[in-house]
Design a protein around this motif. Structure first.
Motif, PDB file in Angstrom:
ATOM      1  N   CYS A  25      78.885  59.415  18.135  1.00  9.73           N
ATOM      2  CA  CYS A  25      77.473  59.770  18.078  1.00  9.73           C
ATOM      3  C   CYS A  25      76.853  59.669  19.461  1.00  9.73           C
ATOM      4  N   LEU A  26      75.776  60.405  19.647  1.00  9.00           N
ATOM      5  CA  LEU A  26      74.955  60.285  20.837  1.00  9.00           C
ATOM      6  C   LEU A  26      73.907  59.210  20.639  1.00  9.00           C
ATOM      7  N   TYR A  27      73.542  58.541  21.719  1.00  7.44           N
ATOM      8  CA  TYR A  27      72.456  57.563  21.698  1.00  7.44           C
ATOM      9  C   TYR A  27      71.481  57.923  22.812  1.00  7.44           C
ATOM     10  N   ALA A  28      70.192  57.909  22.481  1.00  9.69           N
ATOM     11  CA  ALA A  28      69.174  58.293  23.446  1.00  9.69           C
ATOM     12  C   ALA A  28      67.985  57.343  23.329  1.00  9.69           C
ATOM     13  N   GLY A  29      67.131  57.364  24.350  1.00  9.07           N
ATOM     14  CA  GLY A  29      65.945  56.520  24.348  1.00  9.07           C
ATOM     15  C   GLY A  29      64.683  57.350  24.354  1.00  9.07           C
ATOM     16  N   ARG A  51      60.128  48.523  22.279  1.00 11.68           N
ATOM     17  CA  ARG A  51      58.673  48.533  22.432  1.00 11.68           C
ATOM     18  C   ARG A  51      58.275  48.614  23.899  1.00 11.68           C
ATOM     19  N   GLY A  52      59.058  49.378  24.635  1.00 10.67           N
ATOM     20  CA  GLY A  52      58.750  49.584  26.036  1.00 10.67           C
ATOM     21  C   GLY A  52      58.958  51.036  26.391  1.00 10.67           C
ATOM     22  N   PHE A  53      59.860  51.317  27.347  1.00  8.09           N
ATOM     23  CA  PHE A  53      60.225  52.680  27.739  1.00  8.09           C
ATOM     24  C   PHE A  53      61.709  52.628  28.070  1.00  8.09           C
ATOM     25  N   VAL A  54      62.523  53.200  27.187  1.00  8.51           N
ATOM     26  CA  VAL A  54      63.978  53.120  27.346  1.00  8.51           C
ATOM     27  C   VAL A  54      64.453  54.178  28.340  1.00  8.51           C
ATOM     28  N   LEU A  55      65.207  53.727  29.327  1.00 13.25           N
ATOM     29  CA  LEU A  55      65.848  54.620  30.288  1.00 13.25           C
ATOM     30  C   LEU A  55      67.323  54.730  29.907  1.00 13.25           C
ATOM     31  N   GLY A  56      68.263  54.305  30.785  1.00 13.50           N
ATOM     32  CA  GLY A  56      69.671  54.448  30.491  1.00 13.50           C
ATOM     33  C   GLY A  56      70.171  53.486  29.432  1.00 13.50           C
ATOM     34  N   LEU A  57      71.291  53.886  28.766  1.00 12.50           N
ATOM     35  CA  LEU A  57      71.881  53.076  27.717  1.00 12.50           C
ATOM     36  C   LEU A  57      73.400  53.024  27.879  1.00 12.50           C
ATOM     37  N   ALA A  58      73.994  51.943  27.351  1.00 12.09           N
ATOM     38  CA  ALA A  58      75.450  51.809  27.263  1.00 12.09           C
ATOM     39  C   ALA A  58      75.773  51.115  25.951  1.00 12.09           C
ATOM     40  N   LEU A  59      77.004  51.286  25.458  1.00  8.60           N
ATOM     41  CA  LEU A  59      77.435  50.666  24.215  1.00  8.60           C
ATOM     42  C   LEU A  59      78.705  49.871  24.442  1.00  8.60           C
ATOM     43  N   ASP A  60      78.888  48.828  23.620  1.00 12.13           N
ATOM     44  CA  ASP A  60      80.162  48.113  23.628  1.00 12.13           C
ATOM     45  C   ASP A  60      80.988  48.558  22.422  1.00 12.13           C
TER      46      ASP A  60
END
Length: 292
Positions: A25-29, A51-60
């Motif tokens: 799956c894709l994950y986005a902010g 509850r902020g402003f999501v920029l980059g993401l990573a997953l384990d």
């Protein structure tokens, strides 16, 4: 080339970050702290929030989401099994994170995080959060609004985008885990580069927040303008990019000035991301700040 792009996922809240998960799956902010999960068929749902402003993401490996939050100046961890969002790192006591922008895991579970700093003072950093939860400043060299980053295929170097100078560089990861001296790959005059991804042949792809472009940089350093969107409708302030799909042969682009993820096929697969196994008991978490 622009004609090969299509809108893949629509209805998102100005997505800046996008990544590909080990679950296919894709994950986005989103700009209000949303954490989205989406399929390659275009279906999306909100699964969490900072509850902020999501920029980059990573997953384990356990599908935990590590999200850089511009508003809170922290890296948050979203635990899908509980719906809880917790502080993963705020930087160090001496040097707090200042606009954490993009995270990238290595095989051992170390998380490299670009801290962009403020536009102008050139106070960006690369932080390193170990799998045991210890945060340290890893490199101060890429400091001109430090942005997207990705590891080389062998894990022995970190490629980094600096938006203000603007340029792409790489920093060796030395045998003891420390940073070697930065080497410049190329300068991208006349634009503001943001995201970066690597394919299996060693080419780098760099998305530019302004103007609406994506460059390809060959292993021998040749820079090619891959695509440009003067109208800003399909590519609109493209930020993070990621290779996705079963064969990792589709390039997905987040567009922070609009409401969609765009996609194209490039004919070459991307380098797989790392999804380390990080044991829950080692995670440096605060008490739950909220649940989704």
């Amino acid at each position: 080339m622009l004609d090969s792009f299509a809108m893949l996922v629509q209805g998102l809240d100005h997505p800046e970050g996008v990544t590909w998960g080990p679950d296919g799956c894709l994950y986005a902010g989103g700009e209000a702290g949303q954490i989205y999960r989406a399929t390659m068929e275009g279906r999306a749902e909100q699964i969490g929030t900072t509850r902020g402003f999501v920029l980059g993401l990573a997953l384990d490996a356990n599908l935990r989401v590590y999200a850089c939050d511009l508003y809170h100046h922290k890296v948050f961890l979203f635990e899908p099994s509980t719906g809880g969002t917790e502080i993963y790192s705020a930087g160090t006591d001496e040097e707090p994170l200042n606009q954490p922008n993009y995270p990238a895991f290595d095989d051992e579970g170390n998380l490299y995080v670009s801290s962009s700093g403020d536009w102008g003072p050139d106070d960006g950093r690369i932080f390193r959060i170990s799998a045991a939860g210890e945060t340290s400043v890893w490199s101060r060299e890429p400091n001109c609004y430090t942005n997207g980053c990705c590891l080389s295929a062998d894990g022995n170097a970190l490629y980094v985008v600096e938006s203000r100078r603007p340029l792409v560089s790489w920093i060796p990861v030395l045998a003891d885990g420390s940073a070697g001296p930065r080497e410049i790959v190329t300068e991208l005059v006349g634009c503001a580069p943001d995201g970066i991804a690597l394919d299996v042949e060693g080419s780098l792809y760099v998305s530019c927040y302004s103007p609406n472009r994506i460059y390809r940089i060959s292993p021998d350093g040749v820079v090619e303008l891959l695509v440009e969107d003067p109208s800003g409708t399909m590519l609109s302030a493209p930020t993070n990019i990621v290779f996705a799909g079963d064969d990792l042969d589709r390039l997905v682009v987040a567009n922070v000035s609009r409401f969609h993820l765009a996609v194209t096929e490039l004919g070459v697969p991307g380098l797989p991301l790392r999804y380390p196994e990080i044991r829950r008991e080692t995670l440096p978490l605060s008490p739950y700040i909220h649940r989704f």
